[in-house]
Design a protein around this motif. Sequence first.
Motif, PDB file in Angstrom:
ATOM      1  N   GLU A  84      39.728  62.241  23.589  1.00 27.41           N
ATOM      2  CA  GLU A  84      40.035  61.885  22.202  1.00 27.41           C
ATOM      3  C   GLU A  84      41.536  61.756  21.968  1.00 27.41           C
ATOM      4  O   GLU A  84      41.964  61.213  20.950  1.00 27.41           O
ATOM      5  CB  GLU A  84      39.475  62.960  21.261  1.00 27.41           C
ATOM      6  CG  GLU A  84      37.948  63.056  21.306  1.00 27.41           C
ATOM      7  CD  GLU A  84      37.406  64.324  20.697  1.00 27.41           C
ATOM      8  OE1 GLU A  84      36.332  64.252  20.073  1.00 27.41           O
ATOM      9  OE2 GLU A  84      38.037  65.397  20.846  1.00 27.41           O
ATOM     10  N   ARG A  85      42.323  62.259  22.920  1.00 28.12           N
ATOM     11  CA  ARG A  85      43.783  62.208  22.821  1.00 28.12           C
ATOM     12  C   ARG A  85      44.369  61.913  24.195  1.00 28.12           C
ATOM     13  O   ARG A  85      43.814  62.319  25.227  1.00 28.12           O
ATOM     14  CB  ARG A  85      44.340  63.544  22.326  1.00 28.12           C
ATOM     15  CG  ARG A  85      43.863  63.948  20.943  1.00 28.12           C
ATOM     16  CD  ARG A  85      44.654  63.242  19.856  1.00 28.12           C
ATOM     17  NE  ARG A  85      44.204  63.651  18.525  1.00 28.12           N
ATOM     18  CZ  ARG A  85      44.943  63.548  17.427  1.00 28.12           C
ATOM     19  NH1 ARG A  85      46.160  63.041  17.501  1.00 28.12           N
ATOM     20  NH2 ARG A  85      44.448  63.920  16.269  1.00 28.12           N
ATOM     21  N   VAL A  86      45.529  61.244  24.207  1.00 26.15           N
ATOM     22  CA  VAL A  86      46.179  60.867  25.462  1.00 26.15           C
ATOM     23  C   VAL A  86      47.673  61.161  25.366  1.00 26.15           C
ATOM     24  O   VAL A  86      48.294  60.931  24.319  1.00 26.15           O
ATOM     25  CB  VAL A  86      45.979  59.361  25.767  1.00 26.15           C
ATOM     26  CG1 VAL A  86      46.540  59.016  27.143  1.00 26.15           C
ATOM     27  CG2 VAL A  86      44.521  58.968  25.671  1.00 26.15           C
ATOM     28  N   PHE A  87      48.238  61.686  26.447  1.00 23.43           N
ATOM     29  CA  PHE A  87      49.684  61.812  26.595  1.00 23.43           C
ATOM     30  C   PHE A  87      50.097  60.972  27.797  1.00 23.43           C
ATOM     31  O   PHE A  87      49.538  61.118  28.883  1.00 23.43           O
ATOM     32  CB  PHE A  87      50.091  63.272  26.826  1.00 23.43           C
ATOM     33  CG  PHE A  87      51.542  63.440  27.224  1.00 23.43           C
ATOM     34  CD1 PHE A  87      52.546  63.412  26.272  1.00 23.43           C
ATOM     35  CD2 PHE A  87      51.896  63.608  28.563  1.00 23.43           C
ATOM     36  CE1 PHE A  87      53.882  63.558  26.635  1.00 23.43           C
ATOM     37  CE2 PHE A  87      53.227  63.753  28.942  1.00 23.43           C
ATOM     38  CZ  PHE A  87      54.215  63.729  27.965  1.00 23.43           C
ATOM     39  N   PHE A  88      51.084  60.104  27.604  1.00 22.73           N
ATOM     40  CA  PHE A  88      51.512  59.221  28.686  1.00 22.73           C
ATOM     41  C   PHE A  88      52.811  59.703  29.315  1.00 22.73           C
ATOM     42  O   PHE A  88      53.720  60.175  28.626  1.00 22.73           O
ATOM     43  CB  PHE A  88      51.697  57.782  28.179  1.00 22.73           C
ATOM     44  CG  PHE A  88      50.403  57.092  27.881  1.00 22.73           C
ATOM     45  CD1 PHE A  88      49.567  56.672  28.898  1.00 22.73           C
ATOM     46  CD2 PHE A  88      50.001  56.880  26.567  1.00 22.73           C
ATOM     47  CE1 PHE A  88      48.362  56.050  28.637  1.00 22.73           C
ATOM     48  CE2 PHE A  88      48.803  56.245  26.288  1.00 22.73           C
ATOM     49  CZ  PHE A  88      47.978  55.833  27.317  1.00 22.73           C
ATOM     50  N   CYS A  89      52.892  59.545  30.634  1.00 12.82           N
ATOM     51  CA  CYS A  89      54.080  59.911  31.392  1.00 12.82           C
ATOM     52  C   CYS A  89      54.261  58.871  32.496  1.00 12.82           C
ATOM     53  O   CYS A  89      53.806  57.737  32.347  1.00 12.82           O
ATOM     54  CB  CYS A  89      53.958  61.335  31.919  1.00 12.82           C
ATOM     55  SG  CYS A  89      52.380  61.661  32.757  1.00 12.82           S
ATOM     56  N   ASN A  90      54.900  59.247  33.587  1.00 13.81           N
ATOM     57  CA  ASN A  90      55.278  58.249  34.593  1.00 13.81           C
ATOM     58  C   ASN A  90      54.657  58.454  35.962  1.00 13.81           C
ATOM     59  O   ASN A  90      54.839  57.611  36.846  1.00 13.81           O
ATOM     60  CB  ASN A  90      56.805  58.250  34.762  1.00 13.81           C
ATOM     61  CG  ASN A  90      57.524  58.123  33.448  1.00 13.81           C
ATOM     62  OD1 ASN A  90      57.552  57.053  32.855  1.00 13.81           O
ATOM     63  ND2 ASN A  90      58.094  59.215  32.969  1.00 13.81           N
ATOM     64  N   SER A  91      53.940  59.564  36.167  1.00 12.29           N
ATOM     65  CA  SER A  91      53.451  59.868  37.510  1.00 12.29           C
ATOM     66  C   SER A  91      52.336  60.891  37.431  1.00 12.29           C
ATOM     67  O   SER A  91      52.117  61.535  36.399  1.00 12.29           O
ATOM     68  CB  SER A  91      54.586  60.437  38.376  1.00 12.29           C
ATOM     69  OG  SER A  91      54.977  61.716  37.890  1.00 12.29           O
ATOM     70  N   GLY A  92      51.662  61.078  38.573  1.00 10.66           N
ATOM     71  CA  GLY A  92      50.609  62.074  38.639  1.00 10.66           C
ATOM     72  C   GLY A  92      51.139  63.486  38.516  1.00 10.66           C
ATOM     73  O   GLY A  92      50.513  64.345  37.883  1.00 10.66           O
ATOM     74  N   ALA A  93      52.272  63.761  39.142  1.00  4.51           N
ATOM     75  CA  ALA A  93      52.854  65.099  39.030  1.00  4.51           C
ATOM     76  C   ALA A  93      53.163  65.434  37.578  1.00  4.51           C
ATOM     77  O   ALA A  93      52.899  66.549  37.106  1.00  4.51           O
ATOM     78  CB  ALA A  93      54.124  65.185  39.876  1.00  4.51           C
TER      79      ALA A  93
ATOM     80  N   PHE B  83      52.508  49.652  38.937  1.00  2.00           N
ATOM     81  CA  PHE B  83      53.577  49.942  37.979  1.00  2.00           C
ATOM     82  C   PHE B  83      53.503  51.422  37.625  1.00  2.00           C
ATOM     83  O   PHE B  83      52.421  51.934  37.354  1.00  2.00           O
ATOM     84  CB  PHE B  83      53.430  49.088  36.717  1.00  2.00           C
ATOM     85  CG  PHE B  83      54.687  48.996  35.908  1.00  2.00           C
ATOM     86  CD1 PHE B  83      55.539  47.914  36.036  1.00  2.00           C
ATOM     87  CD2 PHE B  83      55.047  50.011  35.030  1.00  2.00           C
ATOM     88  CE1 PHE B  83      56.717  47.835  35.310  1.00  2.00           C
ATOM     89  CE2 PHE B  83      56.217  49.952  34.293  1.00  2.00           C
ATOM     90  CZ  PHE B  83      57.063  48.856  34.436  1.00  2.00           C
ATOM     91  N   PRO B  84      54.626  52.140  37.627  1.00  4.51           N
ATOM     92  CA  PRO B  84      54.576  53.598  37.411  1.00  4.51           C
ATOM     93  C   PRO B  84      54.064  53.975  36.021  1.00  4.51           C
ATOM     94  O   PRO B  84      54.631  53.572  34.991  1.00  4.51           O
ATOM     95  CB  PRO B  84      56.046  54.024  37.572  1.00  4.51           C
ATOM     96  CG  PRO B  84      56.688  52.940  38.362  1.00  4.51           C
ATOM     97  CD  PRO B  84      55.997  51.671  37.950  1.00  4.51           C
ATOM     98  N   ILE B  85      52.989  54.762  35.999  1.00  5.59           N
ATOM     99  CA  ILE B  85      52.460  55.320  34.763  1.00  5.59           C
ATOM    100  C   ILE B  85      51.528  56.469  35.112  1.00  5.59           C
ATOM    101  O   ILE B  85      50.884  56.462  36.168  1.00  5.59           O
ATOM    102  CB  ILE B  85      51.704  54.261  33.917  1.00  5.59           C
ATOM    103  CG1 ILE B  85      51.301  54.846  32.547  1.00  5.59           C
ATOM    104  CG2 ILE B  85      50.497  53.702  34.656  1.00  5.59           C
ATOM    105  CD1 ILE B  85      50.733  53.818  31.579  1.00  5.59           C
ATOM    106  N   GLY B  86      51.504  57.469  34.271  1.00  5.14           N
ATOM    107  CA  GLY B  86      50.552  58.566  34.385  1.00  5.14           C
ATOM    108  C   GLY B  86      50.069  58.923  32.993  1.00  5.14           C
ATOM    109  O   GLY B  86      50.668  58.537  31.989  1.00  5.14           O
ATOM    110  N   ALA B  87      48.973  59.666  32.932  1.00  8.51           N
ATOM    111  CA  ALA B  87      48.441  60.067  31.629  1.00  8.51           C
ATOM    112  C   ALA B  87      47.665  61.368  31.758  1.00  8.51           C
ATOM    113  O   ALA B  87      47.048  61.639  32.800  1.00  8.51           O
ATOM    114  CB  ALA B  87      47.547  58.981  31.043  1.00  8.51           C
ATOM    115  N   MET B  88      47.712  62.149  30.703  1.00  2.21           N
ATOM    116  CA  MET B  88      46.868  63.329  30.562  1.00  2.21           C
ATOM    117  C   MET B  88      45.880  63.053  29.438  1.00  2.21           C
ATOM    118  O   MET B  88      46.278  62.697  28.328  1.00  2.21           O
ATOM    119  CB  MET B  88      47.702  64.562  30.222  1.00  2.21           C
ATOM    120  CG  MET B  88      46.860  65.805  29.968  1.00  2.21           C
ATOM    121  SD  MET B  88      47.821  67.184  29.297  1.00  2.21           S
ATOM    122  CE  MET B  88      48.141  66.608  27.610  1.00  2.21           C
TER     123      MET B  88
END
Length: 406
Positions: free
Chosen positions: A97-106, A258-263
């Motif tokens: 229901e919510r997402v936080f975006f970052c740049n990598s899996g770590a 392309f670099p992206i990560g998400a929780m």
Amino acid sequence: MQQSVSRQDFDQWMVPVYLPASFVPVRAEGSTLWDQNNKDYIDFAGGIAVNALGHAHPDLQQALQQQAARLWHTGNGYTNEPILRLAKQLIDATFAERVFFCNSGAEANEAALKLARKYAHDHGGPQKSGIVAFNNAFHGRTLFTVSAGGQPAYSKDFAPLPGEIQHAVFNDLESAAALINDQTCAVIVEPIQGEGGVVPAEPAFLRGLRELCDRHNALLIFDEVQTGVGRTGSLYAYMHYGVTPDVLSTAKALGGGFPIGAMLTTDKFAASMGVGTHGTTYGGNPLAGAVAGKVMELINRSDVMDGVGLRHRWFIDGLNAINQRLHLFKEIRGLGLLIGCVLNEDFSGKAKQFNLAAAEHGLMVLIAGANVVRFAPSLVISEQEVKEGLARFERACEVVVRGAQV
């Protein structure tokens, strides 16, 4: 005029944390790359399970170019249209229901572990801070995530490490149950241990972790950095297992290169992360959002998921045929297009030799520890590229076998 560079320049100029291959790739299309000498390589490595749609996919190129002509970056003081659309795609396609975006899996795992600690402190007090992870796990290279990872070789030189992290035996529910208690804030687990040897979780093991987390009010975190976005033949591996986590980390294939990560998480847990509790400068930028949105659009389709299963069979049949002739592997395991070939005792510890021999024969493969040759190709790799790549792999294996017999 651009400066001429070579592989040797790496050894002079770069911090020596990598030992890259002897060749330098310069261009690629689909699942074929070419190096500086125009030698071609079939790509069974997929950028470590990143290039889910292969190289230079025209739709991803178009998405990036169109967004690059509009808006590149604003920082986290502003939002943007591509990232909001991507958030909705992920929410519509998953439990989240919510997402936080970052740049990598770590970074995604770092955010997940911080969320777990914050939620537990808010609702259980500061003493509820224990984290249970698993031996041979891999969750990233930040100090927090490398501590959660169960491979001391990656963490021992950086002590003192973050505390209150314990490791159980993967696929051993009794081992986990002995560590999970009312002071546990989170259990973090890979549905398939990737770096740890391509070891799929047993369904009963994941179901048991879900029950233990519910009993002790701990968050269940699935690290799907490597297994996510179609890799297993389901959009996320939790769907294959029928076990829903509280938090999920995703990266790698999400950006198709392309670099992206998400929780990903739910309203209940996201509420603990108020303004200023976490952040990132580049995370959620418009370029990443535009490319990842197109990746999701192209992969989250039944024909692509079915195609992963078909390609799995191509690989398994081909690898079994090689093994029947050369007797190299004691097990071939994995799900979808995350496959590990476990070397038998005659070739124990020699996975890197197979990797190097493959490169000599125009094939890129991965290893997962000293005893496992790993494959994580494009989810849409062509049948011809699979056949040619397996033929090259067989020739490389023959070289290793001959060397072992000398």
